[in-house]
Design a protein around this motif. Sequence first.
Motif, PDB file in Angstrom:
ATOM      1  N   HIS A  14       0.835  -1.210   0.000  1.00  0.00           N
ATOM      2  CA  HIS A  14       0.000   0.000   0.000  1.00  0.00           C
ATOM      3  C   HIS A  14       0.869   1.260   0.000  1.00  0.00           C
ATOM      4  N   ASN A  15       1.895   1.309   0.856  1.00  0.00           N
ATOM      5  CA  ASN A  15       2.763   2.486   0.921  1.00  0.00           C
ATOM      6  C   ASN A  15       3.509   2.707  -0.388  1.00  0.00           C
ATOM      7  N   LEU A  16       4.008   1.614  -0.967  1.00  0.00           N
ATOM      8  CA  LEU A  16       4.785   1.731  -2.188  1.00  0.00           C
ATOM      9  C   LEU A  16       3.912   2.143  -3.371  1.00  0.00           C
ATOM     10  N   LYS A  17       2.652   1.717  -3.368  1.00  0.00           N
ATOM     11  CA  LYS A  17       1.732   2.158  -4.423  1.00  0.00           C
ATOM     12  C   LYS A  17       1.584   3.678  -4.416  1.00  0.00           C
ATOM     13  N   ALA A  70      16.642  11.985  -6.335  1.00  0.00           N
ATOM     14  CA  ALA A  70      16.172  11.159  -5.224  1.00  0.00           C
ATOM     15  C   ALA A  70      16.020  11.951  -3.929  1.00  0.00           C
ATOM     16  N   ASN A  71      16.952  12.860  -3.639  1.00  0.00           N
ATOM     17  CA  ASN A  71      16.865  13.620  -2.388  1.00  0.00           C
ATOM     18  C   ASN A  71      15.600  14.461  -2.342  1.00  0.00           C
ATOM     19  N   ASN A  72      15.309  15.150  -3.443  1.00  0.00           N
ATOM     20  CA  ASN A  72      14.089  15.962  -3.492  1.00  0.00           C
ATOM     21  C   ASN A  72      12.843  15.090  -3.396  1.00  0.00           C
ATOM     22  N   LEU A  73      12.857  13.960  -4.103  1.00  0.00           N
ATOM     23  CA  LEU A  73      11.696  13.073  -4.077  1.00  0.00           C
ATOM     24  C   LEU A  73      11.449  12.547  -2.673  1.00  0.00           C
ATOM     25  N   GLY A  74      12.511  12.152  -1.976  1.00  0.00           N
ATOM     26  CA  GLY A  74      12.349  11.655  -0.610  1.00  0.00           C
ATOM     27  C   GLY A  74      11.696  12.687   0.291  1.00  0.00           C
ATOM     28  N   ARG A  75      12.059  13.952   0.101  1.00  0.00           N
ATOM     29  CA  ARG A  75      11.478  15.009   0.933  1.00  0.00           C
ATOM     30  C   ARG A  75      10.048  15.326   0.511  1.00  0.00           C
ATOM     31  N   LEU A  76       9.758  15.173  -0.765  1.00  0.00           N
ATOM     32  CA  LEU A  76       8.374  15.316  -1.224  1.00  0.00           C
ATOM     33  C   LEU A  76       7.510  14.206  -0.630  1.00  0.00           C
ATOM     34  N   TRP A  77       7.999  12.981  -0.661  1.00  0.00           N
ATOM     35  CA  TRP A  77       7.269  11.867  -0.039  1.00  0.00           C
ATOM     36  C   TRP A  77       7.050  12.120   1.446  1.00  0.00           C
ATOM     37  N   LEU A  78       8.094  12.612   2.116  1.00  0.00           N
ATOM     38  CA  LEU A  78       7.985  12.897   3.553  1.00  0.00           C
ATOM     39  C   LEU A  78       6.917  13.954   3.812  1.00  0.00           C
ATOM     40  N   ALA A  79       6.933  15.023   3.021  1.00  0.00           N
ATOM     41  CA  ALA A  79       5.969  16.115   3.201  1.00  0.00           C
ATOM     42  C   ALA A  79       4.536  15.636   3.000  1.00  0.00           C
ATOM     43  N   GLU A  80       4.351  14.704   2.078  1.00  0.00           N
ATOM     44  CA  GLU A  80       3.017  14.167   1.798  1.00  0.00           C
ATOM     45  C   GLU A  80       2.627  13.060   2.776  1.00  0.00           C
ATOM     46  N   GLY A  81       3.528  12.686   3.665  1.00  0.00           N
ATOM     47  CA  GLY A  81       3.232  11.623   4.634  1.00  0.00           C
ATOM     48  C   GLY A  81       3.314  10.232   4.041  1.00  0.00           C
ATOM     49  N   LEU A  82       3.989  10.078   2.890  1.00  0.00           N
ATOM     50  CA  LEU A  82       4.088   8.782   2.228  1.00  0.00           C
ATOM     51  C   LEU A  82       5.237   7.942   2.776  1.00  0.00           C
ATOM     52  N   VAL A  83       6.223   8.585   3.394  1.00  0.00           N
ATOM     53  CA  VAL A  83       7.280   7.880   4.114  1.00  0.00           C
ATOM     54  C   VAL A  83       7.437   8.543   5.474  1.00  0.00           C
ATOM     55  N   LYS A  84       7.983   7.810   6.395  1.00  0.00           N
ATOM     56  CA  LYS A  84       8.247   8.357   7.718  1.00  0.00           C
ATOM     57  C   LYS A  84       9.449   7.657   8.311  1.00  0.00           C
ATOM     58  N   ALA A  85      10.061   8.284   9.295  1.00  0.00           N
ATOM     59  CA  ALA A  85      11.203   7.692   9.973  1.00  0.00           C
ATOM     60  C   ALA A  85      10.732   6.643  10.971  1.00  0.00           C
ATOM     61  N   ASN A 143      15.002   5.767   0.221  1.00  0.00           N
ATOM     62  CA  ASN A 143      15.940   5.088  -0.674  1.00  0.00           C
ATOM     63  C   ASN A 143      15.583   3.612  -0.825  1.00  0.00           C
ATOM     64  N   ARG A 144      15.139   3.006   0.265  1.00  0.00           N
ATOM     65  CA  ARG A 144      14.727   1.594   0.205  1.00  0.00           C
ATOM     66  C   ARG A 144      13.528   1.427  -0.727  1.00  0.00           C
ATOM     67  N   TYR A 145      12.591   2.346  -0.673  1.00  0.00           N
ATOM     68  CA  TYR A 145      11.431   2.297  -1.564  1.00  0.00           C
ATOM     69  C   TYR A 145      11.862   2.451  -3.028  1.00  0.00           C
TER      70      TYR A 145
END
Length: 579
Positions: A97-100, A117-132, A143-145
Amino acid sequence: MQLLGQSEGWKLFNEKACKSRGAEFETSEFETIGRPVVEKCKGLPLAIIVVAGLFSKLNTLEEWKNTANALSFSSTTTLDDEECSRILSLSYNHLTHNLKACFLYLGVFPEDHKIHANNLGRLWLAEGLVKAFENEEFDAVANRYMLELMDRNLIILSQLSPCGRKIKSFRMHDLLHAFCVREAQKENLLHVVLSENRSDFPQKGFRWVSIQSVNFDMSTIRSQSKSWKSFLYFLLEESSLEFNDFNLLRVLYSSTKSMKVMVLTDIVHLRLLILKQNIKLSRARGFLKPRCRKGIELSRSWNLQTLLCSKVVSYRSDDGGNYSEFPQLQYIRCYDGFIHGNPPSFVHKLFRIRVDDCTQEYIKNIPFLKKVGIVCEGRDDYNGCITNLASSEQLEGLHFGGTEFYIHSQFTNHIVLLKNLRTLSLFFVVFDSDGIDILSKLPRLEVLKLKYIGFRGAQWKIQEEVIFCQLIFLEIFCTPLEHWEASSHNFPKLEHLYIRFCYKLREIPIDFAEISTLKSIKLRECLHSAVESAKKILDEQRDYGNNDMVVIKKETLNVSESEESLSEEEPDQKWITDN
């Protein structure tokens, strides 16, 4: 697009689907299932590699059977659009679900766009799609995703990070990009503005808006703005926009300098702001009237995590405070200007501060600092600056150097105090012939970049006892270096050597052929003799059984071109050799 024959298609599938599997995946049972799957792809390379990426994630013979049965196509000799979409859907539906959600977000970028990749990771973070997580920071999760998407052949790798462990940039195949956009639109997540045709606008509110039309008119979609979470702008044409009543906006992103924000009413939920203009942060309990005439001012964007701008990030407080109103702001970067004022104590990455600002109190206030970029102007106390950094125990990355002039390398005696440093980038620095060697005393140094470096005597001679014990990546950029003496003993773990615009370097040390870990040598605008020395190293590596090593060359120079390049560069770059 050229179609593959059955034998070529099976070879490609087998390489992608079984490359990391054990011997059991080479049995006839798996081949019995796999060959019909390849036939259903009807020679289309994209379909084959996407299906292979899916099957590479399946662990049992039963899983292979069930997935193969899900693919049932017509008897025609070529794939139609529906069948191609079915293959892509099958791979997409096997994502978590998260990866979709992370995959669908890639649809915000234009077709054939190079995604960093760095910008994308922060965009994902801002949208709540990834988290620490407790033991994994958000960028490691991102990066794992991305690696997972690459393993499934859903993205195409463009470049790895210097250490080779992370994705630096990638692209998408146009068919996969179209599928991604289509699926995101189907879920009412994305609207891409490709024209001014109002009939294209969805009836329901969408979450992400991507501006890719020259004739874009903000007023035509403002009625939908209350549902926006991400606003991304990719045009080169200048446009002045006003953002008010965008209460739920989390991302405001411009990939160019063309978008100018004239009004930005404080957005409490804003998490990522990337603009090519000045930003002023203000600490206040209520709203403040903007005083930042050439940029924008924020006072209540308390959820801000990432802030990137082209010129200046500054701070204004009416009561002498600091950045305490921005408790989540961890990444601040100025591309051309500087950061003024004390940063928030939670910051992890801070790029382009002045040496004079790097006081002991300043560094003490940011105990979580991991990466920092510092620029010297005039005769600053850069030794004191480096000494102050030694108190930052988590510091792993440092970008340090002059601007329009060179600084002397005496500060390197202080850099060795930074025992946790993994990445070091130096620019506009003058070294004695052996001055760089002291950097070998950094016990964890993995990445070293030397840019616009002056060598006294135009040579770098490394003594036998000098060992860069953990160095993986070495870059030498735009230097007047002529002679380089080194051995494999000096760089026992070197994997990647990158030499660019070194117009006088005659050759790479031939003893590098003895480095068993060496994977690549890249040269750009270097002498023919330097390229030939790299090829000799490659030949010897082949003799030792290292068949994976590569030499990549671009725009090789002859002697006359080298002299011409130097005559053009010297007045601006102020090369220093014997002085």
